[in-house]
Scaffold this motif. Structure first.
Motif, PDB file in Angstrom:
ATOM      1  N   GLU A 354      44.932  23.716   1.453  1.00 18.07           N
ATOM      2  CA  GLU A 354      43.798  22.920   0.975  1.00 18.07           C
ATOM      3  C   GLU A 354      42.537  23.272   1.759  1.00 18.07           C
ATOM      4  O   GLU A 354      41.467  23.440   1.212  1.00 18.07           O
ATOM      5  CB  GLU A 354      44.073  21.429   1.192  1.00 18.07           C
ATOM      6  CG  GLU A 354      45.468  20.996   0.820  1.00 18.07           C
ATOM      7  CD  GLU A 354      45.532  20.491  -0.603  1.00 18.07           C
ATOM      8  OE1 GLU A 354      44.611  19.783  -0.994  1.00 18.07           O
ATOM      9  OE2 GLU A 354      46.498  20.855  -1.310  1.00 18.07           O
ATOM     10  N   GLY A 355      42.681  23.374   3.082  1.00 21.42           N
ATOM     11  CA  GLY A 355      41.523  23.641   3.930  1.00 21.42           C
ATOM     12  C   GLY A 355      41.444  25.102   4.348  1.00 21.42           C
ATOM     13  O   GLY A 355      41.567  25.993   3.514  1.00 21.42           O
ATOM     14  N   LYS A 356      41.280  25.334   5.650  1.00 21.13           N
ATOM     15  CA  LYS A 356      41.148  26.709   6.135  1.00 21.13           C
ATOM     16  C   LYS A 356      42.502  27.246   6.607  1.00 21.13           C
ATOM     17  O   LYS A 356      43.354  26.493   7.045  1.00 21.13           O
ATOM     18  CB  LYS A 356      40.192  26.758   7.353  1.00 21.13           C
ATOM     19  CG  LYS A 356      38.790  26.257   7.094  1.00 21.13           C
ATOM     20  CD  LYS A 356      37.891  26.530   8.291  1.00 21.13           C
ATOM     21  CE  LYS A 356      38.167  25.756   9.558  1.00 21.13           C
ATOM     22  NZ  LYS A 356      38.192  24.292   9.492  1.00 21.13           N
ATOM     23  N   ARG A 357      42.619  28.579   6.520  1.00 24.06           N
ATOM     24  CA  ARG A 357      43.758  29.268   7.135  1.00 24.06           C
ATOM     25  C   ARG A 357      43.277  29.820   8.472  1.00 24.06           C
ATOM     26  O   ARG A 357      42.341  30.608   8.503  1.00 24.06           O
ATOM     27  CB  ARG A 357      44.144  30.443   6.256  1.00 24.06           C
ATOM     28  CG  ARG A 357      45.494  30.346   5.682  1.00 24.06           C
ATOM     29  CD  ARG A 357      45.858  31.615   4.941  1.00 24.06           C
ATOM     30  NE  ARG A 357      46.510  31.212   3.719  1.00 24.06           N
ATOM     31  CZ  ARG A 357      45.966  31.232   2.510  1.00 24.06           C
ATOM     32  NH1 ARG A 357      44.761  31.706   2.341  1.00 24.06           N
ATOM     33  NH2 ARG A 357      46.643  30.810   1.469  1.00 24.06           N
ATOM     34  N   ILE A 358      43.895  29.364   9.561  1.00 16.72           N
ATOM     35  CA  ILE A 358      43.428  29.773  10.894  1.00 16.72           C
ATOM     36  C   ILE A 358      44.555  30.482  11.640  1.00 16.72           C
ATOM     37  O   ILE A 358      45.674  29.954  11.731  1.00 16.72           O
ATOM     38  CB  ILE A 358      42.980  28.543  11.725  1.00 16.72           C
ATOM     39  CG1 ILE A 358      41.922  27.748  10.949  1.00 16.72           C
ATOM     40  CG2 ILE A 358      42.451  28.971  13.089  1.00 16.72           C
ATOM     41  CD1 ILE A 358      41.505  26.439  11.625  1.00 16.72           C
ATOM     42  N   ALA A 359      44.267  31.674  12.168  1.00 16.20           N
ATOM     43  CA  ALA A 359      45.261  32.379  12.992  1.00 16.20           C
ATOM     44  C   ALA A 359      44.875  32.224  14.455  1.00 16.20           C
ATOM     45  O   ALA A 359      43.747  32.544  14.832  1.00 16.20           O
ATOM     46  CB  ALA A 359      45.308  33.853  12.609  1.00 16.20           C
ATOM     47  N   VAL A 360      45.787  31.693  15.260  1.00 20.62           N
ATOM     48  CA  VAL A 360      45.573  31.627  16.707  1.00 20.62           C
ATOM     49  C   VAL A 360      46.568  32.609  17.318  1.00 20.62           C
ATOM     50  O   VAL A 360      47.768  32.333  17.403  1.00 20.62           O
ATOM     51  CB  VAL A 360      45.822  30.209  17.260  1.00 20.62           C
ATOM     52  CG1 VAL A 360      45.374  30.133  18.716  1.00 20.62           C
ATOM     53  CG2 VAL A 360      45.106  29.158  16.424  1.00 20.62           C
ATOM     54  N   PHE A 387      42.977  34.918   5.781  1.00 22.80           N
ATOM     55  CA  PHE A 387      42.659  33.922   6.809  1.00 22.80           C
ATOM     56  C   PHE A 387      41.149  33.702   6.854  1.00 22.80           C
ATOM     57  O   PHE A 387      40.361  34.624   6.640  1.00 22.80           O
ATOM     58  CB  PHE A 387      43.178  34.379   8.176  1.00 22.80           C
ATOM     59  CG  PHE A 387      44.640  34.109   8.357  1.00 22.80           C
ATOM     60  CD1 PHE A 387      45.077  32.994   9.055  1.00 22.80           C
ATOM     61  CD2 PHE A 387      45.587  34.954   7.788  1.00 22.80           C
ATOM     62  CE1 PHE A 387      46.426  32.725   9.196  1.00 22.80           C
ATOM     63  CE2 PHE A 387      46.935  34.692   7.926  1.00 22.80           C
ATOM     64  CZ  PHE A 387      47.357  33.578   8.633  1.00 22.80           C
ATOM     65  N   ASP A 388      40.765  32.458   7.138  1.00 24.36           N
ATOM     66  CA  ASP A 388      39.343  32.122   7.214  1.00 24.36           C
ATOM     67  C   ASP A 388      38.828  32.243   8.630  1.00 24.36           C
ATOM     68  O   ASP A 388      37.618  32.336   8.848  1.00 24.36           O
ATOM     69  CB  ASP A 388      39.129  30.673   6.757  1.00 24.36           C
ATOM     70  CG  ASP A 388      39.664  30.472   5.361  1.00 24.36           C
ATOM     71  OD1 ASP A 388      39.045  31.002   4.427  1.00 24.36           O
ATOM     72  OD2 ASP A 388      40.717  29.834   5.205  1.00 24.36           O
TER      73      ASP A 388
END
Ligand code: ATP
Ligand code: MG
Length: 456
Positions: A354-360, A387-388
């Motif tokens: 739904e929101g952002k795709r974040i890679a840490v 990824f965003d």
């Protein structure tokens, strides 16, 4: 301390050595094996190991004084103070020699598992599958090296009907002695990936190391390999063993009518049997296919294999889906190398968000001179997998940033340490986001997951 179902006399026979200063009645006692001088010495056979930094032979005399029955020691380390001991050439090698003699006392089916990624997952899935029919022993956790494999074999009980033994490697010719000691009926190679390149050189080097799992394979044994792997698909049967393949694209054990559930778990058929996994992603599908192949080789009914796999949930820190306050975290902090990171990025890239795709992403350690390049390649994959945002942490992580930017990704931040990235999380995470947190064990990325789960 490990209690073996073996007398000290029988142990010496297997080791082909003789004891010095040990009374005859002691030889009739059962072996209580102790490798750690911090444990109680009373009644044990002390087994010092010489490591790179540390040599436990320095504790032999103290252990004797504290009640050890005897010690098994390196010939070259014998000290006039040692009173009761048996010499061997090398206590590390002797441990495997004893393990080999020991496992031969048990009648059971043994499965050895190696590969660059997915050994523990495949081992746990295989254990679940075999447990449907057999009383199954398996490697505890990740104890897959020259100490862990003998320990696994020393834990055998006569009530066990099957054993699954994980075998790891960090350099050349480590798998061969593990396989020779275990003498498996079935050997599995999950895949050949870029891990431990510092000492194995290149992917061919990794292949040459892993294929040595066949060294101890029993006559008429079975080698199970991933046919989607460019090197493993070329492995041929020999007079000594047959080959069974698995894979998503190719292989004898291959999923048909493959679909993905909302949580990205595989839903498929093998023959007429329906399988639905409870763990997400391609990589878990591969590990499950390997476990299905083992199950079939050991004649577990397919319906039972499906039941076992449906009930299998992820082992800690491996692609665990966690619900935080308004967003999701995929915790894959157990370890990282290029192939497992690529798999994890792909899995998340395919998920509905739904929101952002974040890679840490934390550093992938121990990659040798190619490390910079490999980090850059993975960095480039981050925008490709939709990824965003990328938060990179560590030393070589700078190269993730370079890779991501080279593909036009703008929302990229670099941090030197884990606490720095943690202090930023509150500003970037919003409702509906999904975060992948991954890095090598030494990076302790689980601290990031903990921080995310406690965010309000
Ligand atoms: P180790 O070398 O630390 O023992 P391992 O080979 O036992 O690792 P697992 O612990 O099962 O591997 O999984 C480690 C990581 O590899 C997981 O984070 C998972 O994302 C990834 N992984 C699991 N199976 C596969 C696979 N078949 N292919 C690629 N990556 C995989
Ligand atoms: Mg493992």
């Amino acid at each position: 301390m490990l209690k073996l179902d073996l007398t000290i006399g029988e142990m010496l026979e297997i080791l082909e050595t003789e004891a010095v200063g040990v009374p005859a009645r002691t030889l009739k006692r059962k072996v209580n094996l102790c490798m750690d001088s911090r444990e109680s010495a009373k009644g044990v056979v002390f087994w010092p190991i010489k490591g790179a930094r540390f040599d436990a032979h320095q504790f032999v005399s103290q252990m004797e004084k504290d009640g050890a029955l005897m010690s098994v020691v390196n010939q070259t380390a014998i000290d006039p103070n040692f009173k009761m001991y048996a010499p061997v050439e090398d206590t590390t090698k002797a441990l495997l020699k004893l393990a080999k003699g020991y496992q031969r006392l048990f009648k059971l089916k043994k499965v050895a598992i190696t590969g660059s990624n997915g050994k523990t997952t495949t081992k746990e899935m295989t254990k679940a599958v075999l447990s449907m029919k057999y009383n199954t022993h398996a490697t505890k956790g990740n104890f897959n090296n020259h100490i862990g494999v003998p320990m696994t074999l020393f834990q055998l009980k006569h009530s066990h009907e099957a054993a699954v033994v994980e075998m790891g490697t960090s350099g050349p010719d480590e798998i061969r002695p593990l396989s020779l000691a275990t003498e498996p009926d079935i050997a599995v190679i999950t895949n050949i990936g870029a891990s431990h390149l510092e000492r194995l050189g290149d992917l061919d080097g990794v292949f040459n190391e892993k294929i040595n799992i066949t060294a101890g394979l029993k006559e008429n044994g079975t080698l199970i390999v991933n046919a989607d792997d460019e090197r493993l698909c070329k492995v041929k049967a020999t007079k000594h063993y047959k080959v069974v393949t698995f894979g998503v694209r190719r292989g004898v054990v291959k999923p048909e009518k493959l679909k993905w559930t909302e949580n990205l778990c595989a839903d498929f058929y093998v023959g007429r049997t329906h399988f639905v996994l409870n763990v997400p992603g391609d990589h878990n599908l591969y590990d499950a296919l390997a476990a299905i192949a083992v199950g079939q080789a050991l004649r577990i009914p397919k319906g039972d294999i499906a039941k076992a796999l449906a009930g299998f949930t992820s082992t800690s820190m491996r692609m665990e889906i966690k619900n935080a306050n308004g967003f999701k975290v995929i915790s894959d902090c157990y370890n990282a190398n290029p192939s497992s990171t690529k798999m994890a990025l792909q899995t998340l890239g395919n998920m509905r968000v739904e929101g952002k795709r974040i890679a840490v992403l934390g550093d992938m350690l121990e990659l040798g001179k190619e490390s910079g390049n490999l980090h850059k390649q993975i960095g480039a994959l981050v925008p490709e997998m939709n990824f965003d945002m990328l938060l990179a942490v560590g030393k070589d992580a700078k190269k993730y940033v370079e890779g991501a930017k080279s593909r036009g990704m703008k929302n990229v931040q670099y941090f030197e340490t884990v606490p720095e990235v943690i202090s930023m999380l509150g500003e970037v995470v919003a409702e509906g986001d999904i975060l992948l947190v991954k890095g090598s064990r030494g990076m302790h990325m689980e601290q990031v997951v903990e921080a995310l789960l406690h965010m309000v």
